[in-house]
Design a protein around this motif. Structure first.
Motif, PDB file in Angstrom:
ATOM      1  N   GLU A  31      -6.334   3.135   3.462  1.00  0.00           N
ATOM      2  CA  GLU A  31      -7.574   2.234   3.390  1.00  0.00           C
ATOM      3  C   GLU A  31      -7.081   0.748   3.466  1.00  0.00           C
ATOM      4  OE1 GLU A  31     -10.612   3.456   3.506  1.00  0.00           O
ATOM      5  OE2 GLU A  31      -9.758   5.316   3.584  1.00  0.00           O
ATOM      6  N   GLY A  39     -11.103   0.116   7.021  1.00  0.00           N
ATOM      7  CA  GLY A  39     -11.537   1.260   6.492  1.00  0.00           C
ATOM      8  C   GLY A  39     -10.298   2.238   6.693  1.00  0.00           C
ATOM      9  N   THR A  40     -10.724   3.434   7.172  1.00  0.00           N
ATOM     10  CA  THR A  40      -9.482   4.460   7.019  1.00  0.00           C
ATOM     11  C   THR A  40      -8.711   4.465   8.147  1.00  0.00           C
ATOM     12  OG1 THR A  40     -11.031   5.900   5.814  1.00  0.00           O
ATOM     13  CG2 THR A  40      -9.282   6.943   6.708  1.00  0.00           C
ATOM     14  N   ASN A  41      -7.517   4.293   7.907  1.00  0.00           N
ATOM     15  CA  ASN A  41      -6.186   4.382   8.859  1.00  0.00           C
ATOM     16  C   ASN A  41      -5.317   5.836   8.746  1.00  0.00           C
ATOM     17  OD1 ASN A  41      -6.009   1.326  10.136  1.00  0.00           O
ATOM     18  ND2 ASN A  41      -7.160   1.289   8.325  1.00  0.00           N
ATOM     19  N   THR A  96       0.866  -1.112  -0.044  1.00  0.00           N
ATOM     20  CA  THR A  96      -0.103  -0.041   0.120  1.00  0.00           C
ATOM     21  C   THR A  96       1.031   1.169  -0.001  1.00  0.00           C
ATOM     22  OG1 THR A  96      -1.688  -1.176   1.271  1.00  0.00           O
ATOM     23  CG2 THR A  96      -1.760   1.298   1.288  1.00  0.00           C
ATOM     24  N   THR A 140      -3.425   9.311   5.297  1.00  0.00           N
ATOM     25  CA  THR A 140      -4.574   8.253   5.559  1.00  0.00           C
ATOM     26  C   THR A 140      -4.518   7.137   4.417  1.00  0.00           C
ATOM     27  OG1 THR A 140      -6.357   9.200   4.494  1.00  0.00           O
ATOM     28  CG2 THR A 140      -6.231   9.671   6.667  1.00  0.00           C
TER      29      THR A 140
END
Length: 585
Positions: free
Chosen positions: A507, A555-557, A343, A505
């Protein structure tokens, strides 16, 4: 009567012959939601016991307070060990070494320059006794005498390498007994030199620490202790790393052969480490022999179970050895845990570090140490103005503890490091009244030897061309936690050369272990969802930081970096393979 007793040549557990097959697993270096997994993998390798130190400095962060939550929830760890069918060896110190900040001794204690550490000095023993008064009531239910998993407790730690105050060792023993510890007590010391003579006590089981020369080391232990079990309480199967040094490793077959020699001799063993884990946050220690050398964030230790909890070559090799001597569970060896897909994280927001200054600084004629400011770890910013102009030499009397970045009117002017014994920096002052900032980083407190308790921050007066600089504002920077989200603003440029927090951020579909890779970044700290992963530095050898799966959420981190120097890219990467540097045996 304790559950674990000794015979002329071995142990009895509840009256039955027992051999300790233990592995070191420090609860405070592993995310609590992963304790069950690591304990199960210890049992599946064939271990019947786990060993852990207790870090006094975190359990009693300020005098009279006790922390037993999160990473420090030792009662929970002991419950999980019991549920897994494992016994426990506890090593409460007071000193633990462990490549841990200050060797586990609280900075509020070691910052007293007159105290005689690890001696009969009442200022030291009284502080430890008060700590035991806080700690032991919560642990007594987990002793074997109460049906718990703890079968033995260590007195001090490798004391023979430090001192020879037998009265002090006797005090530690008596303090444990007086507060309800009925279990077997033991000491551990290196088997060479006079360590066993200086670090042991009559009536307390002596054990040895070594990683090779098994027959010779056991013979020395038997010479010192003619009767009783033979035990290697730290069988060193890997090693730790320092920033700027190599990544240490040990051949699995070589380590397994020595384990085989130990078990063939009838000895008990504690493998150090079975699972090393991570020096999260500001918890790494440092060595100082010829020069100061801070320990890296990873405590992988080239252990059987890797930093991320995967069985490595030593896991399989040791399991085969244990199977020949004691048997292993019929269950299959665990597979490596899943990893997050690769990522890319765009860090789109920024907050300059120096904007975090509040109005709680200390005004002083000369700089005061970080210890005077009450800072166990982290950063201190020192600020003054200089009336002189032009080129000259900025001199720090006594040096810096441990790494100082110097800024003139906000522009970087140079770096001084304790490990290089730096004390002087050439700078140019552009105008009368120029602002001088000195950002000092505590890289980890010494954990072994006589330099425990050496102060951090600026260690004395500062001069420019021989003239003393007076009137300093000394700020302990609030970087234990990340700034609130509202403090960040969109970055005006994609890169930055000033010390700053960077935020972005990413995902996640399903949380899994991952490793933070920071090519193009220089040095700083990293947080994911507010969890402090620890220090990064392009000096190496470590090139990735371990991100435990429980830190992530679907979800969002959120990722925050405190970059101290500058970055050539606004991006970070989450990768599926750790990089701890090239292995040097």
């Amino acid at each position: 009567m304790p559950a674990l007793t000794t015979t002329s040549d071995g142990f009895l557990l509840h009256g039955e012959p027992f051999r300790i097959l233990s592995g070191a697993l420090h609860y405070f270096r592993v995310h609590p939601d992963q304790w069950t997994d690591r304990l199960r993998k210890a049992r599946l390798m064939g271990l019947n016991t786990v060993e852990t130190y207790l870090p006094w400095n975190l359990h009693e962060p300020t005098p009279g307070t006790l922390a037993l939550d999160g990473l420090l929830d030792l009662p929970r760890f002991l419950r999980l060990a019991r549920a897994e069918g494992l016994h426990v060896l506890l090593r409460p110190g007071p000193f633990i070494c462990a490549e841990w900040d200050g060797g586990g001794l609280p900075h509020w204690l070691t910052s007293d320059p007159d105290i005689r550490l690890r001696t009969s000095d009442p200022r030291f023993t009284d502080a430890f006794d008060r700590y035991l008064d806080l700690l032991l009531p919560a642990l007594l239910p987990y002793m074997a005498a109460s049906g718990g998993p703890v079968i033995a407790v260590q007195v001090e730690n490798e004391y023979g390498a430090y001192g020879d105050d037998t009265a002090y060792l006797k005090h530690v023993e008596s303090s444990l007994r007086a507060r309800g510890i009925e279990e077997l007590l033991f000491t551990c010391d290196q088997t060479d030199g006079d360590h066993l003579a200086h670090g042991t006590l009559p009536g307390v089981l002596a054990t040895g620490t070594f990683g090779s020369r098994v027959d010779q080391s056991l013979a020395r232990l038997r010479e010192h202790q003619p009767e009783g079990p033979l035990m290697c309480s730290e069988f060193w199967i890997g090693w730790f790393d320092h920033w700027g040094g190599p990544h240490h490793g040990r051949d699995a077959a070589d380590a397994a052969a020595d384990l085989d020699r130990l078990l063939a001799a009838g000895a008990s063993v504690n493998i150090y480490m079975f699972h090393g884990g991570t020096n999260f946050g500001y918890t790494n220690g440092a060595n100082h022999h010829h020069a100061y050398a801070p320990t890296i964030t990873s405590y992988d230790y080239d252990a059987p179970l890797t930093e991320s909890g995967d069985p490595g070559p030593k896991y399989h090799a040791f399991r085969e050895v244990i199977a020949r001597h004691a048997g292993v569970p019929a269950e299959p060896v665990p597979s490596p845990a899943p990893k997050l897909p690769r990522t890319e994280v765009e860090l789109t927001h920024r907050l300059a570090l120096f904007r975090q200054l509040g109005h709680d600084g200390v005004r002083s004629a000369d700089p005061v140490t970080a210890d005077t400011l009450g800072r166990r770890a982290g950063y201190v910013l020192y600020r003054t103005t200089v009336s002189a102009t032009g080129p000259g030499l900025l001199h720090f009397e006594g040096g810096v503890g441990d790494r100082a970045q110097v800024f003139v009117d906000g522009a970087p002017a140079g770096v001084l490091e304790r490990e290089r014994y730096d004390e002087t920096l050439p700078i140019h002052l552009p105008r009368p009244g120029a602002r001088l900032d000195v950002l000092v980083e505590n890289m980890g407190r010494v954990n072994y030897g006589p330099r425990i308790g050496v102060p951090k921050g600026l260690l004395g007066p500062v001069t420019f061309n021989g003239e003393a600089l007076r009137g300093w504002d000394c700020h302990a920077l609030p970087v234990d936690d990340v700034p609130p989200a509202l403090a960040f603003t969109p970055a005006a440029t994609p890169t930055s050369a000033e010390p700053a927090f960077h935020q972005g951020t990413f995902e996640v579909a399903e949380p899994a272990d991952t490793f933070l890779s920071l090519p193009g970044w220089t040095k700083g700290q990293a947080w994911v969802n507010g969890f402090h992963l620890g220090r990064y530095w392009n000096r190496g050898p470590q090139r990735t930081l371990y991100v435990p799966a429980p830190v992530l959420r679907p979800g969002t981190n959120d990722l925050v970096l405190l970059e101290l120097h500058g970055t050539t890219t606004p991006r970070a990467h989450l990768v599926d393979t750790p990089d701890l540097g090239p292995t040097t045996p």
